[in-house]
Design a protein around this motif. Sequence first.
Motif, mmCIF file in Angstrom:
data_model
loop_
_atom_site.group_PDB
_atom_site.id
_atom_site.type_symbol
_atom_site.label_atom_id
_atom_site.label_comp_id
_atom_site.label_asym_id
_atom_site.label_seq_id
_atom_site.Cartn_x
_atom_site.Cartn_y
_atom_site.Cartn_z
ATOM 1 N N ARG A 41 35.751 -2.689 -6.774
ATOM 2 C CA ARG A 41 35.418 -1.437 -7.473
ATOM 3 C C ARG A 41 36.308 -1.289 -8.698
ATOM 4 O O ARG A 41 37.483 -1.671 -8.667
ATOM 5 N N PRO A 78 27.161 5.302 -7.421
ATOM 6 C CA PRO A 78 26.616 5.767 -6.138
ATOM 7 C C PRO A 78 25.093 5.791 -6.171
ATOM 8 O O PRO A 78 24.473 5.853 -7.230
ATOM 9 N N TYR A 79 24.480 5.755 -5.001
ATOM 10 C CA TYR A 79 23.023 5.734 -4.887
ATOM 11 C C TYR A 79 22.390 6.965 -5.533
ATOM 12 O O TYR A 79 21.362 6.880 -6.176
#
Length: 97
Positions: A41, A78-79
């Motif tokens: 990340r 993020p989704y």
Amino acid sequence: RNWLSMDAYLFADAGVIEMSRLVKNQPYYASTPTTTVSDFRMDAGLGFAATIKKWGVFEKAKPLTIRFDMPFFINRPPYASPDYLGFRYVIGINRAF
């Protein structure tokens, strides 16, 4: 002023997190570490910090820093918000680490 300081900075963060296994119906501290780590990340952005150095009658109190970080780029969005570039923010007190 000598009791307050304001700073602006650019930042970049990167890392991985060790994954843990949670046991159902057990408290979070009963989690057990595994041998796997998360995907890499990374983020980068702009931040501001306000530091209160003196507290008047509480002159021996340590300085308090309030941070406002805006990571404009993240490599794993993020989704719910799939954009790599966007307006995001984090508010923090003193240092995270």
